[in-house]
Design an enzyme around this catalytic site. Sequence first.
Site, PDB file in Angstrom:
ATOM      1  N   ASP A   1     -21.939  -4.842  36.248  1.00 26.18           N
ATOM      2  CA  ASP A   1     -21.310  -3.598  36.505  1.00 26.18           C
ATOM      3  C   ASP A   1     -19.213  -3.536  36.600  1.00 26.18           C
ATOM      4  O   ASP A   1     -18.576  -3.052  37.424  1.00 26.18           O
ATOM      5  CB  ASP A   1     -21.147  -3.499  38.379  1.00 26.18           C
ATOM      6  CG  ASP A   1     -20.756  -5.190  39.824  1.00 26.18           C
ATOM      7  OD1 ASP A   1     -20.915  -5.915  38.536  1.00 26.18           O
ATOM      8  OD2 ASP A   1     -20.817  -4.314  40.757  1.00 26.18           O
TER       9      ASP A   1
ATOM     10  N   ARG B   1     -19.852 -13.903  26.842  1.00 26.91           N
ATOM     11  CA  ARG B   1     -20.132 -14.315  27.472  1.00 26.91           C
ATOM     12  C   ARG B   1     -19.688 -13.740  29.059  1.00 26.91           C
ATOM     13  O   ARG B   1     -19.898 -13.868  29.794  1.00 26.91           O
ATOM     14  CB  ARG B   1     -19.020 -15.966  27.701  1.00 26.91           C
ATOM     15  CG  ARG B   1     -19.089 -16.683  28.791  1.00 26.91           C
ATOM     16  CD  ARG B   1     -18.712 -18.016  28.768  1.00 26.91           C
ATOM     17  NE  ARG B   1     -18.535 -19.040  29.858  1.00 26.91           N
ATOM     18  CZ  ARG B   1     -17.824 -20.086  30.181  1.00 26.91           C
ATOM     19  NH1 ARG B   1     -16.249 -19.237  29.985  1.00 26.91           N
ATOM     20  NH2 ARG B   1     -17.963 -20.385  31.286  1.00 26.91           N
TER      21      ARG B   1
ATOM     22  N   VAL C   1     -23.807 -11.901  38.086  1.00 28.34           N
ATOM     23  CA  VAL C   1     -23.341 -11.612  39.387  1.00 28.34           C
ATOM     24  C   VAL C   1     -23.336 -10.557  39.597  1.00 28.34           C
ATOM     25  O   VAL C   1     -22.047  -9.219  39.296  1.00 28.34           O
ATOM     26  CB  VAL C   1     -22.044 -12.850  39.240  1.00 28.34           C
ATOM     27  CG1 VAL C   1     -21.186 -12.508  41.435  1.00 28.34           C
ATOM     28  CG2 VAL C   1     -22.301 -14.007  39.371  1.00 28.34           C
TER      29      VAL C   1
ATOM     30  N   SER D   1     -18.086  -5.973  37.862  1.00 32.26           N
ATOM     31  CA  SER D   1     -17.465  -6.788  39.201  1.00 32.26           C
ATOM     32  C   SER D   1     -16.545  -8.645  38.425  1.00 32.26           C
ATOM     33  O   SER D   1     -15.768  -8.410  38.977  1.00 32.26           O
ATOM     34  CB  SER D   1     -18.506  -7.409  39.805  1.00 32.26           C
ATOM     35  OG  SER D   1     -18.901  -8.465  39.338  1.00 32.26           O
TER      36      SER D   1
ATOM     37  N   GLY E   1     -24.987  -7.889  39.449  1.00 33.82           N
ATOM     38  CA  GLY E   1     -25.455  -7.212  38.418  1.00 33.82           C
ATOM     39  C   GLY E   1     -25.052  -6.818  37.514  1.00 33.82           C
ATOM     40  O   GLY E   1     -23.572  -6.628  37.087  1.00 33.82           O
TER      41      GLY E   1
ATOM     42  N   SER F   1     -23.002 -23.496  11.197  1.00 29.86           N
ATOM     43  CA  SER F   1     -22.139 -21.322  10.465  1.00 29.86           C
ATOM     44  C   SER F   1     -21.504 -21.111  12.385  1.00 29.86           C
ATOM     45  O   SER F   1     -22.165 -20.327  12.939  1.00 29.86           O
ATOM     46  CB  SER F   1     -23.214 -21.071  10.119  1.00 29.86           C
ATOM     47  OG  SER F   1     -24.244 -20.707  11.462  1.00 29.86           O
TER      48      SER F   1
ATOM     49  N   HIS G   1     -25.475 -18.828  21.659  1.00 28.86           N
ATOM     50  CA  HIS G   1     -24.869 -20.130  21.098  1.00 28.86           C
ATOM     51  C   HIS G   1     -24.594 -20.163  19.522  1.00 28.86           C
ATOM     52  O   HIS G   1     -23.410 -20.666  19.931  1.00 28.86           O
ATOM     53  CB  HIS G   1     -25.707 -20.782  22.108  1.00 28.86           C
ATOM     54  CG  HIS G   1     -25.048 -21.085  23.542  1.00 28.86           C
ATOM     55  ND1 HIS G   1     -25.516 -21.794  24.431  1.00 28.86           N
ATOM     56  CD2 HIS G   1     -24.686 -20.096  24.569  1.00 28.86           C
ATOM     57  CE1 HIS G   1     -25.469 -21.396  25.740  1.00 28.86           C
ATOM     58  NE2 HIS G   1     -24.584 -20.727  25.856  1.00 28.86           N
TER      59      HIS G   1
ATOM     60  N   HIS H   1     -22.072 -13.139  32.194  1.00 29.99           N
ATOM     61  CA  HIS H   1     -21.473 -13.554  33.353  1.00 29.99           C
ATOM     62  C   HIS H   1     -21.466 -12.266  34.790  1.00 29.99           C
ATOM     63  O   HIS H   1     -21.721 -12.428  35.396  1.00 29.99           O
ATOM     64  CB  HIS H   1     -19.965 -14.182  34.008  1.00 29.99           C
ATOM     65  CG  HIS H   1     -20.385 -15.653  33.231  1.00 29.99           C
ATOM     66  ND1 HIS H   1     -19.593 -16.534  33.281  1.00 29.99           N
ATOM     67  CD2 HIS H   1     -20.934 -16.382  31.360  1.00 29.99           C
ATOM     68  CE1 HIS H   1     -20.440 -17.753  32.886  1.00 29.99           C
ATOM     69  NE2 HIS H   1     -20.365 -17.696  31.723  1.00 29.99           N
TER      70      HIS H   1
ATOM     71  N   GLU I   1     -14.801 -12.692  41.794  1.00 29.70           N
ATOM     72  CA  GLU I   1     -16.102 -13.911  40.811  1.00 29.70           C
ATOM     73  C   GLU I   1     -14.624 -14.869  39.652  1.00 29.70           C
ATOM     74  O   GLU I   1     -15.296 -15.840  39.409  1.00 29.70           O
ATOM     75  CB  GLU I   1     -16.367 -12.735  40.498  1.00 29.70           C
ATOM     76  CG  GLU I   1     -17.743 -11.866  40.887  1.00 29.70           C
ATOM     77  CD  GLU I   1     -18.374 -11.255  40.421  1.00 29.70           C
ATOM     78  OE1 GLU I   1     -18.253 -10.905  38.859  1.00 29.70           O
ATOM     79  OE2 GLU I   1     -18.910 -10.547  41.077  1.00 29.70           O
TER      80      GLU I   1
ATOM     81  N   ASN J   1     -16.796 -19.466  35.994  1.00 29.06           N
ATOM     82  CA  ASN J   1     -16.332 -18.237  35.410  1.00 29.06           C
ATOM     83  C   ASN J   1     -14.553 -18.966  34.725  1.00 29.06           C
ATOM     84  O   ASN J   1     -14.055 -18.385  34.213  1.00 29.06           O
ATOM     85  CB  ASN J   1     -15.821 -17.620  36.338  1.00 29.06           C
ATOM     86  CG  ASN J   1     -17.001 -16.666  36.322  1.00 29.06           C
ATOM     87  OD1 ASN J   1     -18.118 -16.299  35.219  1.00 29.06           O
ATOM     88  ND2 ASN J   1     -17.215 -15.825  37.326  1.00 29.06           N
TER      89      ASN J   1
ATOM     90  N   ASP K   1     -26.454 -16.338  14.167  1.00 25.76           N
ATOM     91  CA  ASP K   1     -27.676 -16.409  12.650  1.00 25.76           C
ATOM     92  C   ASP K   1     -29.001 -17.118  13.058  1.00 25.76           C
ATOM     93  O   ASP K   1     -28.623 -17.632  15.123  1.00 25.76           O
ATOM     94  CB  ASP K   1     -27.776 -17.104  11.619  1.00 25.76           C
ATOM     95  CG  ASP K   1     -26.554 -18.311  11.739  1.00 25.76           C
ATOM     96  OD1 ASP K   1     -26.517 -19.097  12.417  1.00 25.76           O
ATOM     97  OD2 ASP K   1     -26.120 -18.766  10.423  1.00 25.76           O
TER      98      ASP K   1
ATOM     99  N   PRO L   1     -26.245 -19.798  36.062  1.00 24.79           N
ATOM    100  CA  PRO L   1     -26.703 -20.931  34.629  1.00 24.79           C
ATOM    101  C   PRO L   1     -25.495 -21.885  34.331  1.00 24.79           C
ATOM    102  O   PRO L   1     -24.730 -21.316  34.190  1.00 24.79           O
ATOM    103  CB  PRO L   1     -27.487 -20.084  33.872  1.00 24.79           C
ATOM    104  CG  PRO L   1     -27.769 -18.655  34.226  1.00 24.79           C
ATOM    105  CD  PRO L   1     -26.775 -18.086  34.776  1.00 24.79           C
TER     106      PRO L   1
END
Length: 327
Positions: free
Chosen positions: A75, A63, A71, A77, A73, A244, A189, A67, A86, A92, A249, A159
């Site tokens: 990098d 994650r 934002v 950040s 790219g 699981s 997920h 994230h 951020e 976040n 998977d 998102p």
Amino acid sequence: MGLYLGNYCYVMIIVLVLGKEVRTQSLKNGYYSASCPRAESIVRSTVESHFDSDPTISPGLLRLHFHDCFVQGCDGSVLIKGKKAEQAALANGGLRGFEVIDDAKAQLELECPGVVSCADILALAARDAVDLSSGPSWRVPTGRKDGRISLASEASNLPSPFDSVAVQKQKFEAKGLDAHDLVTLLGAHTIGQTDCLFFRYRLYNYTVTGNSDPTISPSFLTQLKTLCPPNGDPSKRVALDIGSPSKFDVSFFKNLRDGNGILESDQRLWSDSETNDVVRKYASTIRGLLGLRFDKEFGQAMVKMSSIEVKTDVDGEVRKVCSKINY
């Protein structure tokens, strides 16, 4: 055993503005083979050490990388601390894994000072986190530089679990990712978790009459209501793949097929014709074959995502400490 996407490759990132090429940046596998030969193994051993004491760090690192890339790219950040950085953005909240990146960076600074970027450490750590969770492995092109800008205000378009499929497609498309990439990447997920806060409305207050979301299977609805009662703790953590939760998977996609998706944004992938085709492919009952396909395509999608808007030597640096820019 992990799958690799070839022995050696270059990924060319082309940034276009109004149809004109304004900058190119080359990432390559083995970027640190001469300047810091042990870079990838140091990151791997660090992630493994943290994973051994807390396996839930894997979805945290995934994650964190996701994230970061959405934002400014890929990098690094998102790693910068500050009241307006951020990390302070509402979207976040709950990000984890910073200590893993800091740990790896400290070791790399002893091994080869000023060479390995925090952005690359994060991309490598995300790959290793998946591999340690019985998922695939892949070659991670490296050579990213760390960004110098981190603003919470720019994280507003990340998102959201409340996004419709149309909005999800739009946000991914803005980053050069298509509907297939969207579904494949959300497959992460399979080892994720969420708070009751982000889906409890589906159980009790989905409509003005107080009904539940009809796309949830009845048996699963009962199970979710037990986990998240109406007046329960909204911060209670629930696995996004209850079948699981710690294994990477394809069961996540089977859950969507069966009406057992936790987040509305995930479950809606089954009702959209374009994303349904991809979910159906991964959720096939053919054992083995489709799981291997997902493994390969997840690695490919991760390479694509981790190449978003990477920084060059001109507008990037190699931070000495991942949580703050160099001065």
